[in-house]
Design a protein around this motif. Sequence first.
Motif, short mmCIF file in Angstrom:
data_model
loop_
_atom_site.label_atom_id
_atom_site.label_comp_id
_atom_site.label_asym_id
_atom_site.label_seq_id
_atom_site.Cartn_x
_atom_site.Cartn_y
_atom_site.Cartn_z
N GLU A 244 0.04 -4.44 -14.94
CA GLU A 244 1.28 -4.46 -15.72
C GLU A 244 1.25 -3.43 -16.85
OE1 GLU A 244 1.41 -8.52 -16.94
OE2 GLU A 244 2.28 -9.23 -15.05
N ARG A 245 0.05 -3.02 -17.28
CA ARG A 245 -0.07 -2.00 -18.32
C ARG A 245 0.02 -0.59 -17.78
NH1 ARG A 245 0.36 -3.88 -23.66
NH2 ARG A 245 -0.01 -6.12 -23.48
N GLY A 246 0.08 -0.46 -16.46
CA GLY A 246 0.26 0.87 -15.87
C GLY A 246 -0.99 1.52 -15.34
N ALA A 247 -2.15 0.84 -15.43
CA ALA A 247 -3.38 1.41 -14.90
C ALA A 247 -3.37 1.38 -13.38
CB ALA A 247 -4.59 0.65 -15.43
N THR A 248 -4.11 2.29 -12.76
CA THR A 248 -4.30 2.25 -11.32
C THR A 248 -5.29 1.13 -11.01
OG1 THR A 248 -3.90 4.62 -11.08
CG2 THR A 248 -5.07 3.53 -9.29
N THR A 249 -4.95 0.26 -10.07
CA THR A 249 -5.78 -0.90 -9.80
C THR A 249 -6.36 -0.84 -8.39
OG1 THR A 249 -3.75 -2.11 -9.23
CG2 THR A 249 -4.63 -2.42 -11.45
N ILE A 250 -7.64 -1.21 -8.28
CA ILE A 250 -8.37 -1.18 -7.02
C ILE A 250 -9.02 -2.54 -6.82
CG2 ILE A 250 -10.24 -0.07 -5.73
CD1 ILE A 250 -9.86 2.38 -7.57
N ALA A 251 -8.96 -3.06 -5.60
CA ALA A 251 -9.59 -4.34 -5.28
C ALA A 251 -10.59 -4.16 -4.15
CB ALA A 251 -8.54 -5.37 -4.88
N LEU A 252 -11.83 -4.66 -4.36
CA LEU A 252 -12.83 -4.75 -3.31
C LEU A 252 -12.87 -6.22 -2.89
CD1 LEU A 252 -13.71 -2.06 -4.70
CD2 LEU A 252 -16.06 -2.68 -4.13
N THR A 253 -12.44 -6.51 -1.67
CA THR A 253 -12.33 -7.89 -1.26
C THR A 253 -12.55 -8.04 0.24
OG1 THR A 253 -10.86 -9.83 -1.20
CG2 THR A 253 -9.83 -7.67 -1.01
N GLY A 254 -13.04 -9.21 0.62
CA GLY A 254 -13.20 -9.52 2.03
C GLY A 254 -11.97 -10.14 2.65
N ARG A 255 -10.92 -10.35 1.83
CA ARG A 255 -9.67 -10.96 2.29
C ARG A 255 -8.52 -10.05 1.89
NH1 ARG A 255 -13.50 -13.42 3.85
NH2 ARG A 255 -13.99 -15.63 3.59
N PRO A 256 -8.21 -9.02 2.68
CA PRO A 256 -7.19 -8.03 2.30
C PRO A 256 -5.81 -8.61 1.99
CG PRO A 256 -8.46 -7.25 4.18
CD PRO A 256 -8.85 -8.68 3.97
N GLY A 257 -5.48 -9.77 2.53
CA GLY A 257 -4.17 -10.36 2.26
C GLY A 257 -4.19 -11.41 1.19
N ALA A 258 -5.30 -11.54 0.46
CA ALA A 258 -5.46 -12.57 -0.56
C ALA A 258 -4.65 -12.23 -1.81
CB ALA A 258 -6.93 -12.74 -0.91
N PRO A 259 -4.50 -13.18 -2.76
CA PRO A 259 -3.70 -12.94 -3.96
C PRO A 259 -4.08 -11.70 -4.76
CG PRO A 259 -4.16 -15.27 -3.75
CD PRO A 259 -4.94 -14.60 -2.66
N VAL A 260 -5.36 -11.31 -4.75
CA VAL A 260 -5.75 -10.15 -5.55
C VAL A 260 -5.02 -8.89 -5.10
CG1 VAL A 260 -7.71 -9.43 -4.11
CG2 VAL A 260 -7.77 -8.99 -6.57
#
Length: 344
Positions: A244-260
Amino acid sequence: MSEKAKETFTPVGGGATPAASDPARPPAPPAPPRSPAPAPAELRARVRALAPSMTRSMQAVAEAVAHDPAGCSRLTVSALAEHTGTSEATVVRTARLLGYPGYRDLRLALAALAAQQESGAAPAVTVDIAVDDPIEDVVAKLAHEEAQTLADTAAGLDLGRLAAAVTALATAGRIDIYGVGASALVGQDLAQKLLRIGLVAHAHSDPHLAVTTAVQLRPGDVAVAVTHSGSTVDVIEPLRTAFERGATTIALTGRPGAPVSHYADLVLATSAARESRLRPAAMSSRTSQLLVVDCLFVGVAQRTYETAAPALAASYEALAPRHQYPVPPGRRSRRTEPRQEHRP
């Protein structure tokens, strides 16, 4: 998720891209090209990675084709639906979720995979570790599973998103990394590696501190969330704040469709071994997460080599004396002393 949050992003390829009308968000990273249908060797990796997020009926189809590619390749869509106790629509949806345009393409991949297996591939080693297994079996099973997890992660990793993540990190003004539990150790490893090549990177495992620092992020900064489940509140909240602050966000997760993924511009999927009583998911997921971390680090080091190489040399020089602890004069190491035989 609130309706307001839904209006701030549009999911693209497993991640979230801010709406064009939102002035607070910077331009999103270039959309990676659409991935082609996975090669036959990648099929099992896709099943292992995506099965936890599937419905039970889709899991039945996915597990059937992964366990018996030769047999399933000879079945029509209706025959496979009957074999798995599902419907034809479920079979087609499963094929598409695994990355194939339709069931016909999945059958071709299954036939190719069966041919590869018949060419002399080594039989799989069972990974179920029993309480009374001898230590040599434990070592063999864990080594096999670690190798399989790394292969699955490499096969399923979207190289377009990985390259975009490398670009974002290499040009970031500041990098915040969020993770708790075992994922916190992975976050610390990434932060330490990036610090050694001169980037401003910090890992946060305290959820209150993570949100507090996320508030300070701006466009041009990067936030990374490490969560195998993809639903850890203490990791998602700071990532949402950074998003929400405008940063580029990256997620490392084993569940690509999860809430993150709702607050991630880029989702990097990891794999994990089958969970058991003696090998929880937090333990098996760490291996694949560390592989992705190493890929990110090496990619960033390549992009910033002119500054990264001197920074690495300087950190090595600064730490070198601390790896040479002096042995007191006249003291012998216990390991060098001859073993005393005890006689009755």
